[in-house]
Scaffold this active site. Structure first.
Site, mmCIF file in Angstrom:
data_model
loop_
_atom_site.group_PDB
_atom_site.id
_atom_site.type_symbol
_atom_site.label_atom_id
_atom_site.label_comp_id
_atom_site.label_asym_id
_atom_site.label_seq_id
_atom_site.Cartn_x
_atom_site.Cartn_y
_atom_site.Cartn_z
ATOM 1 C CG ASP A 64 32.834 43.362 11.510
ATOM 2 O OD1 ASP A 64 33.275 43.591 10.362
ATOM 3 O OD2 ASP A 64 33.378 42.575 12.281
ATOM 4 C CE1 TYR A 66 37.664 49.518 7.321
ATOM 5 C CE2 TYR A 66 37.094 51.613 8.347
ATOM 6 C CZ TYR A 66 37.233 50.819 7.215
ATOM 7 O OH TYR A 66 36.934 51.344 5.979
ATOM 8 C CG PHE A 77 32.581 51.594 4.165
ATOM 9 C CD1 PHE A 77 33.302 50.526 3.662
ATOM 10 C CD2 PHE A 77 31.196 51.523 4.181
ATOM 11 C CE1 PHE A 77 32.650 49.397 3.171
ATOM 12 C CE2 PHE A 77 30.542 50.409 3.684
ATOM 13 C CZ PHE A 77 31.262 49.338 3.177
ATOM 14 C CG HIS A 186 32.328 44.788 0.530
ATOM 15 N ND1 HIS A 186 33.611 45.230 0.794
ATOM 16 C CD2 HIS A 186 31.588 45.102 1.623
ATOM 17 C CE1 HIS A 186 33.638 45.785 1.992
ATOM 18 N NE2 HIS A 186 32.430 45.724 2.521
#
Length: 232
Positions: A64, A66, A77, A186
């Site tokens: 999701d 930031y 990202f 991740h």
């Protein structure tokens, strides 16, 4: 929310007519009216606007947006150029440097990737301020699953980079054998040392694209503050 157009609209127009999307739209409108929500509403569909469906070469799937001020702008990202680089992206840059020798830039704006055909898609497209996953379960998952299926249905080689368990759960949507799936932990500081570092996703992507006669991605994000684009 700004309208989606072009091939993305053709691929997703059935979703817009479904009851869940009407409920999602209503919820999002009320959330933006009453709460602080990221990204700005004009940026919700930036991943689709910057990377047309017919030009997608790579998909990098995030979770999701930031959830701190000024960070999210609709690309997984990525942050705006004047915002501090978040820890996960710091680790992405470190792996990129180790993998391809790219220098580590002074900003986290990944727009250059998106404009080359790298779909930077989150599974959720909005979030309340300071509250990760706060828009989980309101309908975004169904919509972004449809987007992933739309890409996966393209009959040409595409690379899907799946970082972390939530992204890897979408692997079942990718059935065309022409596609390459690259999966690893991740890049978060909590998990990067469990196999993200050393996974070499960027060179693997370019090798696959080149082997299939497709132009590779220029992964280097340039500096903003240095006149010649390099750290001094």
């Amino acid at each position: 929310m700004p309208a989606i157009s072009g091939e993305w609209y053709n691929a997703l127009k059935e979703e817009f007519a479904k009851p869940y999307y009407a409920s999602l739209y209503k919820t999002i409108r009320s959330e933006y009216a009453a709460k602080t929500v990221y990204p700005p509403s004009r940026d919700i569909f930036n991943a689709f606007h910057l990377t047309p469906l017919e030009k997608v070469r790579v998909v990098i799937l995030g979770q999701d947006p930031y959830h701190e001020p000024g960070q999210a702008h609709g690309l997984s990202f990525s942050v705006k150029g004047d915002v501090a680089i978040p820890p996960s992206l710091v680790n992405i840059y470190k792996e990129l440097s180790d993998d391809l020798g790219c220098y580590i830039p002074d900003n986290g704006d990944l727009t250059k990737w998106a404009e080359q055909g790298v779909l930077l898609l989150n599974t959720l497209l909005t979030v309340r301020a300071h509250a990760a996953f706060s828009h989980k379960g309101i309908g975004w998952e169904r919509f972004t699953d449809a987007a992933i299926r739309a890409v996966a249905s393209q009959d040409r080689p595409i690379v899907f980079i799946l970082w972390g368990r939530p992204a890897q759960e979408k692997r079942a949507l990718i059935t065309n054998q022409k596609h390459l799936v690259i999966a690893s932990p991740h890049p978060s500081p909590l998990s990067a040392h469990r196999g993200f570092f050393g996974s070499r996703p960027f060179s693997k992507t370019n090798q696959y694209l080149t082997a299939n006669g497709i132009e590779p991605i220029d992964w280097q994000i340039e500096n903003r503050r240095s006149p010649n684009g390099r750290q001094q």
